[in-house]
Design a protein around this motif. Sequence first.
Motif, PDB file in Angstrom:
ATOM      1  N   PHE A   8       0.826  -1.211   0.000  1.00 28.87           N
ATOM      2  CA  PHE A   8       0.000   0.000   0.000  1.00 28.87           C
ATOM      3  C   PHE A   8       0.864   1.266   0.000  1.00 28.87           C
ATOM      4  N   ALA A   9       1.724   1.348  -0.979  1.00 29.93           N
ATOM      5  CA  ALA A   9       2.684   2.453  -1.051  1.00 29.93           C
ATOM      6  C   ALA A   9       1.990   3.789  -1.312  1.00 29.93           C
ATOM      7  N   THR A  10       2.545   4.845  -0.742  1.00 31.12           N
ATOM      8  CA  THR A  10       2.118   6.215  -1.015  1.00 31.12           C
ATOM      9  C   THR A  10       3.192   6.865  -1.877  1.00 31.12           C
ATOM     10  N   ARG A  11       2.831   7.276  -3.062  1.00 30.10           N
ATOM     11  CA  ARG A  11       3.801   7.822  -4.001  1.00 30.10           C
ATOM     12  C   ARG A  11       3.882   9.348  -3.882  1.00 30.10           C
ATOM     13  N   LEU A  12       5.101   9.863  -4.010  1.00 24.74           N
ATOM     14  CA  LEU A  12       5.363  11.300  -4.080  1.00 24.74           C
ATOM     15  C   LEU A  12       6.206  11.555  -5.310  1.00 24.74           C
ATOM     16  N   TYR A  13       5.742  12.460  -6.150  1.00 28.07           N
ATOM     17  CA  TYR A  13       6.463  12.834  -7.376  1.00 28.07           C
ATOM     18  C   TYR A  13       7.160  14.164  -7.123  1.00 28.07           C
ATOM     19  N   HIS A  14       8.472  14.234  -7.398  1.00 26.45           N
ATOM     20  CA  HIS A  14       9.246  15.452  -7.171  1.00 26.45           C
ATOM     21  C   HIS A  14      10.203  15.614  -8.343  1.00 26.45           C
ATOM     22  N   ALA A  15      10.044  16.701  -9.086  1.00 25.15           N
ATOM     23  CA  ALA A  15      10.855  16.924 -10.277  1.00 25.15           C
ATOM     24  C   ALA A  15      11.023  18.422 -10.502  1.00 25.15           C
ATOM     25  N   LYS A 156      11.636   5.008  16.187  1.00 22.92           N
ATOM     26  CA  LYS A 156      12.962   5.458  16.588  1.00 22.92           C
ATOM     27  C   LYS A 156      13.331   6.745  15.837  1.00 22.92           C
ATOM     28  N   LYS A 157      14.233   7.509  16.408  1.00 20.73           N
ATOM     29  CA  LYS A 157      14.705   8.718  15.724  1.00 20.73           C
ATOM     30  C   LYS A 157      15.403   8.378  14.419  1.00 20.73           C
ATOM     31  N   SER A 158      15.958   7.189  14.360  1.00 19.71           N
ATOM     32  CA  SER A 158      16.668   6.745  13.160  1.00 19.71           C
ATOM     33  C   SER A 158      15.756   6.005  12.187  1.00 19.71           C
ATOM     34  N   VAL A 159      14.435   6.173  12.327  1.00 17.17           N
ATOM     35  CA  VAL A 159      13.468   5.444  11.509  1.00 17.17           C
ATOM     36  C   VAL A 159      13.759   5.618  10.021  1.00 17.17           C
ATOM     37  N   ARG A 160      13.546   4.539   9.267  1.00 18.33           N
ATOM     38  CA  ARG A 160      13.719   4.599   7.816  1.00 18.33           C
ATOM     39  C   ARG A 160      12.670   5.538   7.206  1.00 18.33           C
ATOM     40  N   GLU A 161      13.022   6.143   6.101  1.00 21.31           N
ATOM     41  CA  GLU A 161      12.137   7.132   5.468  1.00 21.31           C
ATOM     42  C   GLU A 161      10.761   6.568   5.189  1.00 21.31           C
ATOM     43  N   ASP A 162      10.681   5.310   4.735  1.00 25.27           N
ATOM     44  CA  ASP A 162       9.386   4.751   4.350  1.00 25.27           C
ATOM     45  C   ASP A 162       8.527   4.349   5.543  1.00 25.27           C
ATOM     46  N   LEU A 163       9.069   4.442   6.768  1.00 30.16           N
ATOM     47  CA  LEU A 163       8.294   4.120   7.968  1.00 30.16           C
ATOM     48  C   LEU A 163       8.024   5.345   8.836  1.00 30.16           C
ATOM     49  N   ALA A 164       8.532   6.493   8.457  1.00 30.84           N
ATOM     50  CA  ALA A 164       8.363   7.708   9.259  1.00 30.84           C
ATOM     51  C   ALA A 164       6.918   8.187   9.218  1.00 30.84           C
ATOM     52  N   ALA A 165       6.483   8.826  10.297  1.00 37.94           N
ATOM     53  CA  ALA A 165       5.110   9.339  10.366  1.00 37.94           C
ATOM     54  C   ALA A 165       4.923  10.576   9.505  1.00 37.94           C
TER      55      ALA A 165
END
Length: 206
Positions: A8-15, A156-165
């Motif tokens: 259930f990925a959430t996509r972000l487009y940045h260009a 955790k403060k070191s949370v991976r980008e794809d798990l951050a709130a």
Amino acid sequence: MSKIKSLFATRLYHAHLSEHGPTIDTDELLASCYSIAEDDEAGQEWCETEGYPGYTSYASLTDLPWRFPIFKDLVDALDKHVAAFVEELDFDLGGKELKLEDIWINILPEGGTHSSHIHPHSVISGTTYVAVPDGAGALKLEDPRLPMMMTAPPRKKSVREDLAAFHYVRPEVGDVALWESWLRHEVPMNMSEDDRLSVSFNYAWA
């Protein structure tokens, strides 16, 4: 063997705008935004009545591409970026297409914020950045599952980008960001003495 999948990925487009469509002169776009804001008395009145910091044309103008040719060029470029994002999202549009529904100017002065919100009734929303001074608020995106985490412990403060709130996009002038319209987002306080200026938009399934 155990397996862990990301679902259930959430996509972000940045260009950068220049990757698709006509080249946009950001200086001309900046001047056009300020010119429109100065003349838009209805928009100024709405912002004052609603307590909106700075200026937005969201509630007053619906014809920016008609008023200034550079906005027409901007929409031509955005159409191509949205088409590229649609391919990534694997949408089946059923013979229809995503079309620009509305486009508006945002001028956020020092101390201004834009609280957390979504864009109902649209499919793709986004912003292109016209002035981003040092200290200007980033784009803050919220994990859409956040209300359902209930009693879950913090990450955790070191949370991976794809798990951050939350995810923060720190754009540069001429960048464009796109996301699905249900994704809650906000603009934190502008800590710069200069204006943060952007043009936001929605695309609907027509």
